[in-house]
Write a protein that holds these residues in place. Structure first.
Motif, mmCIF file in Angstrom:
data_model
loop_
_atom_site.group_PDB
_atom_site.id
_atom_site.type_symbol
_atom_site.label_atom_id
_atom_site.label_comp_id
_atom_site.label_asym_id
_atom_site.label_seq_id
_atom_site.Cartn_x
_atom_site.Cartn_y
_atom_site.Cartn_z
ATOM 1 N N ILE A 86 16.063 1.357 49.439
ATOM 2 C CA ILE A 86 14.966 1.060 48.527
ATOM 3 C C ILE A 86 14.882 -0.440 48.263
ATOM 4 O O ILE A 86 13.785 -1.023 48.215
ATOM 5 C CB ILE A 86 15.140 1.833 47.208
ATOM 6 N N ARG A 87 16.017 -1.096 48.103
ATOM 7 C CA ARG A 87 15.993 -2.535 47.892
ATOM 8 C C ARG A 87 15.402 -3.257 49.102
ATOM 9 O O ARG A 87 14.625 -4.211 48.946
ATOM 10 C CB ARG A 87 17.393 -3.080 47.583
ATOM 11 N N GLN A 88 15.727 -2.804 50.309
ATOM 12 C CA GLN A 88 15.129 -3.416 51.489
ATOM 13 C C GLN A 88 13.623 -3.180 51.514
ATOM 14 O O GLN A 88 12.848 -4.076 51.873
ATOM 15 C CB GLN A 88 15.756 -2.858 52.765
ATOM 16 N N LEU A 89 13.202 -1.984 51.130
ATOM 17 C CA LEU A 89 11.769 -1.691 51.091
ATOM 18 C C LEU A 89 11.046 -2.635 50.137
ATOM 19 O O LEU A 89 9.989 -3.188 50.467
ATOM 20 C CB LEU A 89 11.554 -0.236 50.654
ATOM 21 N N LEU A 90 11.615 -2.839 48.965
ATOM 22 C CA LEU A 90 10.969 -3.657 47.947
ATOM 23 C C LEU A 90 11.063 -5.153 48.248
ATOM 24 O O LEU A 90 10.076 -5.889 48.092
ATOM 25 C CB LEU A 90 11.595 -3.367 46.582
ATOM 26 N N ASP A 91 12.222 -5.610 48.669
ATOM 27 C CA ASP A 91 12.451 -7.052 48.799
ATOM 28 C C ASP A 91 12.116 -7.618 50.173
ATOM 29 O O ASP A 91 11.758 -8.796 50.287
ATOM 30 C CB ASP A 91 13.905 -7.385 48.460
ATOM 31 N N LYS A 92 12.231 -6.804 51.224
ATOM 32 C CA LYS A 92 12.012 -7.316 52.572
ATOM 33 C C LYS A 92 10.734 -6.770 53.218
ATOM 34 O O LYS A 92 9.979 -7.519 53.831
ATOM 35 C CB LYS A 92 13.214 -6.998 53.465
ATOM 36 N N ASP A 93 10.511 -5.470 53.072
ATOM 37 C CA ASP A 93 9.333 -4.877 53.707
ATOM 38 C C ASP A 93 8.052 -5.190 52.938
ATOM 39 O O ASP A 93 7.017 -5.486 53.540
ATOM 40 C CB ASP A 93 9.501 -3.359 53.827
ATOM 41 N N TYR A 94 8.124 -5.107 51.614
ATOM 42 C CA TYR A 94 6.949 -5.342 50.761
ATOM 43 C C TYR A 94 7.298 -6.303 49.625
ATOM 44 O O TYR A 94 7.188 -5.960 48.449
ATOM 45 C CB TYR A 94 6.436 -4.013 50.192
ATOM 46 N N PRO A 95 7.685 -7.524 49.948
ATOM 47 C CA PRO A 95 8.134 -8.457 48.907
ATOM 48 C C PRO A 95 7.027 -8.878 47.950
ATOM 49 O O PRO A 95 7.314 -9.280 46.818
ATOM 50 C CB PRO A 95 8.667 -9.649 49.710
ATOM 51 N N HIS A 96 5.772 -8.794 48.371
ATOM 52 C CA HIS A 96 4.677 -9.260 47.531
ATOM 53 C C HIS A 96 3.990 -8.124 46.770
ATOM 54 O O HIS A 96 3.052 -8.388 46.014
ATOM 55 C CB HIS A 96 3.645 -10.005 48.389
ATOM 56 N N ALA A 97 4.442 -6.906 46.988
ATOM 57 C CA ALA A 97 3.839 -5.779 46.280
ATOM 58 C C ALA A 97 4.245 -5.804 44.809
ATOM 59 O O ALA A 97 5.416 -6.002 44.484
ATOM 60 C CB ALA A 97 4.260 -4.464 46.921
ATOM 61 N N LYS A 98 3.279 -5.602 43.951
ATOM 62 C CA LYS A 98 3.556 -5.542 42.523
ATOM 63 C C LYS A 98 4.286 -4.255 42.172
ATOM 64 O O LYS A 98 5.193 -4.240 41.339
ATOM 65 C CB LYS A 98 2.242 -5.628 41.745
ATOM 66 N N LYS A 99 3.903 -3.164 42.834
ATOM 67 C CA LYS A 99 4.522 -1.861 42.607
ATOM 68 C C LYS A 99 4.347 -1.020 43.856
ATOM 69 O O LYS A 99 3.318 -1.088 44.522
ATOM 70 C CB LYS A 99 3.876 -1.156 41.410
ATOM 71 N N ILE A 100 5.368 -0.233 44.183
ATOM 72 C CA ILE A 100 5.285 0.694 45.300
ATOM 73 C C ILE A 100 5.297 2.111 44.762
ATOM 74 O O ILE A 100 6.168 2.477 43.957
ATOM 75 C CB ILE A 100 6.452 0.480 46.290
ATOM 76 N N LYS A 101 4.322 2.894 45.200
ATOM 77 C CA LYS A 101 4.254 4.309 44.838
ATOM 78 C C LYS A 101 4.947 5.092 45.947
ATOM 79 O O LYS A 101 4.438 5.194 47.062
ATOM 80 C CB LYS A 101 2.795 4.726 44.669
ATOM 81 N N LEU A 102 6.119 5.605 45.634
ATOM 82 C CA LEU A 102 6.987 6.226 46.640
ATOM 83 C C LEU A 102 6.902 7.742 46.547
ATOM 84 O O LEU A 102 7.137 8.327 45.493
ATOM 85 C CB LEU A 102 8.431 5.783 46.432
ATOM 86 N N VAL A 103 6.576 8.377 47.672
ATOM 87 C CA VAL A 103 6.560 9.833 47.766
ATOM 88 C C VAL A 103 7.836 10.271 48.472
ATOM 89 O O VAL A 103 8.133 9.800 49.580
ATOM 90 C CB VAL A 103 5.331 10.332 48.549
ATOM 91 N N CYS A 104 8.590 11.164 47.844
ATOM 92 C CA CYS A 104 9.820 11.665 48.460
ATOM 93 C C CYS A 104 10.133 13.041 47.875
ATOM 94 O O CYS A 104 9.526 13.461 46.887
ATOM 95 C CB CYS A 104 10.994 10.710 48.233
ATOM 96 N N ASP A 105 11.082 13.738 48.495
ATOM 97 C CA ASP A 105 11.474 15.025 47.935
ATOM 98 C C ASP A 105 12.443 14.800 46.780
ATOM 99 O O ASP A 105 12.917 13.685 46.542
ATOM 100 C CB ASP A 105 12.071 15.939 49.011
ATOM 101 N N ASN A 106 12.721 15.880 46.048
ATOM 102 C CA ASN A 106 13.527 15.727 44.836
ATOM 103 C C ASN A 106 15.018 15.933 45.083
ATOM 104 O O ASN A 106 15.710 16.563 44.284
ATOM 105 C CB ASN A 106 13.034 16.678 43.737
ATOM 106 N N LEU A 107 15.521 15.355 46.154
ATOM 107 C CA LEU A 107 16.957 15.342 46.415
ATOM 108 C C LEU A 107 17.651 14.576 45.297
ATOM 109 O O LEU A 107 17.102 13.609 44.761
ATOM 110 C CB LEU A 107 17.228 14.686 47.766
ATOM 111 N N ASN A 108 18.859 14.972 44.966
ATOM 112 C CA ASN A 108 19.518 14.375 43.795
ATOM 113 C C ASN A 108 19.866 12.898 43.980
ATOM 114 O O ASN A 108 20.170 12.207 43.012
ATOM 115 C CB ASN A 108 20.789 15.157 43.426
ATOM 116 N N THR A 109 19.793 12.396 45.208
ATOM 117 C CA THR A 109 20.044 10.959 45.421
ATOM 118 C C THR A 109 18.789 10.120 45.213
ATOM 119 O O THR A 109 18.882 8.902 45.067
ATOM 120 C CB THR A 109 20.579 10.708 46.844
#
Length: 206
Positions: A86-109
């Motif tokens: 998640i940190r790579q997604l936010l800081d490297k993949d989308y560093p300029h995004a104000k907010k990312i809306k993440l769709v995922c399953d409800n795994l406990n991690t």
């Protein structure tokens, strides 16, 4: 369910993109004997003996509107592994995004708590401020578009023996570069209104 369907139908900007993520696993298998090469009129032949080389966890992050995806593999799929992805997604993949809306399953991690387990509180707080999680319902992972892209990866890249982590990384990197160059997207057509008709049995009956 309707929360995810409404999200798919909404508009998403570069400042607030929608990203779908999912996980899978790949068993590493190494041939004990080299495969016989392809010849005219005869396909590649591989020996049925192989050596198990462990299992890798595969992470898929997919922007279905932009046609972008990132794959990676790890030894495990713990809370810390998810948080680092998640940190790579936010800081490297989308560093300029104000907010990312993440769709995922409800795994406990897949929780904000994982960020706090992986990083100091200040860092976890910084990341969580840019993350908005939308969970697919139980037994509803088919609602996650990333599952579609994982299926494509499995058919086009992973449907064969791969004997090492390095080989797996090379193959997935080549696959994602080609898919990203083609900007392969997904157009989601199943709406909230469709769900109320076709999945009526899942709604409370009054």
């Amino acid at each position: 369910m309707e929360e995810v369907l409404d999200l798919y139908a909404a508009e998403h900007s570069e400042e607030e993109p929608m990203i779908c993520m999912d996980e899978a696993s790949k068993q590493l298998l190494r041939d004990e004997q080299p495969a016989s090469p392809m010849e005219p009129g005869r396909p590649v032949r591989e020996d049925y003996h192989y050596e198990r080389r462990g299992v890798q966890s595969i992470f898929m992050f997919f922007d279905p509107l932009r046609g972008w995806r990132r794959t990676s593999c790890r030894d495990n799929r713990t809370r810390v592994d998810w948080a680092e992805e998640i940190r790579q997604l936010l800081d490297k993949d989308y560093p300029h995004a104000k907010k990312i809306k993440l769709v995922c399953d409800n795994l406990n991690t897949h929780t904000i708590a994982s960020l706090y387990e992986a990083f100091p509180a200040a860092e976890a707080h910084r990341l969580r401020q840019r993350l908005e999680i939308h969970y697919t319902p139980r037994s509803g992972s088919w609602l996650n578009v990333a599952e579609i892209e994982l299926s494509v990866l499995a058919r086009q890249c992973l449907d064969r023996r791969i004997g090492s982590v390095a080989e797996l990384e090379r193959e997935m990197d080549a696959w994602q570069k080609q898919r990203n160059a083609e900007a392969s997207k997904v157009t989601w057509r199943f709406t909230t209104e469709d769900a109320r008709v076709r999945l009526k049995r899942l709604y409370p009956q009054f």
